[in-house]
Write an enzyme that holds these catalytic residues in place. Structure first.
Site, PDB file in Angstrom:
ATOM      1  CG  ASP A 195      -7.101 -23.710 -45.694  1.00  0.00           C
ATOM      2  OD1 ASP A 195      -6.908 -23.005 -44.681  1.00  0.00           O
ATOM      3  OD2 ASP A 195      -6.898 -24.940 -45.711  1.00  0.00           O
ATOM      4  CG  HIS A 253      -7.596 -25.396 -42.204  1.00  0.00           C
ATOM      5  ND1 HIS A 253      -6.580 -25.691 -43.083  1.00  0.00           N
ATOM      6  CD2 HIS A 253      -7.335 -26.101 -41.071  1.00  0.00           C
ATOM      7  CE1 HIS A 253      -5.723 -26.514 -42.506  1.00  0.00           C
ATOM      8  NE2 HIS A 253      -6.163 -26.796 -41.284  1.00  0.00           N
ATOM      9  CB  SER A 262      -4.256 -29.839 -41.202  1.00  0.00           C
ATOM     10  OG  SER A 262      -3.653 -28.573 -41.185  1.00  0.00           O
TER      11      SER A 262
END
Length: 324
Positions: free
Chosen positions: A269, A297, A141
Site C-alpha cells: 500500500d 490501497h 481507509s
C-alpha cells in the site's frame, strides 16, 4: 486473505490507481440508493445512503454498514463494490457520509477525522435502533481506523451494537501514513488530489464561521500535515497534527477490542508502510490480521482487463458472516 494481483497490474501504485479509475466496481442492475438525512445531537446533519435488503425479509436480514475513506462517498469504487456484494447476499447495505462528504456542506464548525469514534458510535447506535437484524460494520481507509477506535473505546459493550467489524487498508499508525503520503509520487498525486477538494470545503466552512482558522495559511497548505495542523486538529480538539496522529491512531489500542475484528492491509500500500502495520503481538485475541503482499490501497483488482474489484469485498463479507 488469498490475493494475487493480475500480471497486467504490477506494483502498489498501479494496484491503487487502476482499480479506482477503470476496473468494474458494480455488477447487475444499477445501484439505486435511498437517501436519509439524520439530525445530529449538536444541531448538524449527516446523509445516509441505503440499499435495502429483500422486501420480505429486510428487517431480519444482516445490515452491512460501510464507513468511507478520506473524501469518499457512496459513489467511491469501494462503496459500490461492497454494496454490490451485499445485495448479492440478500443483505441490507448503508453508507453514512461523514460530515461534508455527501455533496452538501454541513452546518457545524467541524468536519470529520480519522479518530472520529464518537461520531461512528452515534451512527452505529442509530443503525441498530432502525434495523432489527444483525449489524456488521466495515470501514475503508480513514473510516476503518475510526471504526476500530470505536471498537477499542467500547470494549465489551460494542457487542450490543455490532457483531463484527473490519478495517480495509486503514492507516492505523497515522504518523507513518501521514509521512508516507507527503513524500515523492504520493505527494505529487494523492496529496494534490485530496487537497483539491478539502481546501475549498474548508474555505467554505470559514465563510460559514468567520475566524474559525487562518484562511490565508490554509490556502498555502501544500501537504496533509499542514492542512491537519491548521484545520483538522484544532477544529476537533487536538493540539496539533502530532497530537491528532497519536491520539487518533488505532494501532496502539487493538488489544482493547472485544468483538471479532478484521484488520486488512496490503503490504505494498503506497499510503500505509508495511513496517508500520500491526504484528500479531499488537493485536489481541479478538483481532485477525490479513496482510497480503499485494493489493495497493483499496485496490485488489482481479480478472482480465480492465478487471473487477469484487474479490476483496467477497472475502471480507465471508469473514464478517462468521459472526452471524
Amino acid at each position: 486473505m488469498q490475493y494475487q494481483a493480475p500480471r497486467w497490474l504490477p506494483g502498489g501504485q498501479a494496484q491503487t490507481i487502476w482499480p479506482a479509475m477503470f476496473s468494474r466496481h458494480n455488477g447487475g442492475p444499477e445501484l439505486s440508493f435511498r437517501r436519509e438525512r439524520w439530525d445530529t445531537p449538536d444541531g448538524d446533519f449527516v446523509d445516509v445512503d441505503w440499499l435495502d435488503g429483500p422486501a420480505e425479509s429486510a428487517v431480519e436480514c444482516p445490515l452491512l454498514v460501510l464507513f468511507h475513506g478520506l473524501e469518499g462517498s457512496s459513489q467511491s469504487h469501494s462503496s459500490q463494490a461492497f454494496a454490490t456484494v451485499a445485495r448479492s447476499r440478500g443483505w441490507a447495505f448503508a453508507m453514512p457520509h461523514f460530515r461534508g462528504c455527501s455533496g452538501e456542506l454541513n452546518l457545524a464548525p467541524r468536519a470529520y477525522h480519522s479518530g472520529d469514534f464518537e461520531e461512528v458510535g452515534w451512527m452505529l447506535a442509530r443503525f441498530k435502533e432502525q434495523h432489527d437484524g444483525p449489524v456488521l460494520a466495515a470501514g475503508v481507509s480513514l473510516g476503518g481506523n475510526a471504526l476500530l477506535r470505536w471498537a477499542e473505546e467500547h470494549g465489551q459493550s460494542a457487542a450490543a451494537t455490532a457483531r463484527a467489524v473490519c478495517s480495509i487498508c486503514s492507516p492505523v499508525d497515522l504518523a507513518a501514513a501521514g509521512h508516507a503520503i507527503g513524500q515523492g509520487f504520493n505527494r505529487l498525486v494523492y496529496t494534490r488530489m485530496f487537497l483539491r477538494t478539502m481546501v475549498p470545503k474548508a474555505l467554505r466552512k470559514l465563510q460559514q464561521h468567520p475566524g474559525l482558522f487562518d484562511g490565508e495559511r490554509l490556502r498555502a497548505a501544500s501537504n496533509l500535515y499542514e492542512f491537519d495542523n491548521l484545520f483538522t486538529a484544532p477544529l476537533h480538539g487536538f493540539r496539533s497534527t502530532e497530537d491528532y496522529w497519536v491520539r487518533a491512531s488505532a494501532k496502539p489500542h487493538l488489544k482493547r477490542i472485544r468483538i471479532p475484528a478484521l484488520v486488512l492491509n496490503a503490504r505494498n500500500d503506497p499510503f500505509v508502510p508495511a513496517a508500520s502495520l500491526p504484528r500479531p503481538q499488537d493485536a489481541g485475541p479478538c483481532v485477525t490480521l490479513w496482510q497480503p503482499a499485494q493489493g495497493g490501497h483499496v485496490g485488489f483488482a482481479q480478472g482480465r482487463l480492465p478487471g473487477h474489484v469484487f474479490g476483496m469485498p467477497e472475502q471480507v463479507c465471508n469473514w464478517l458472516s462468521q459472526a452471524l
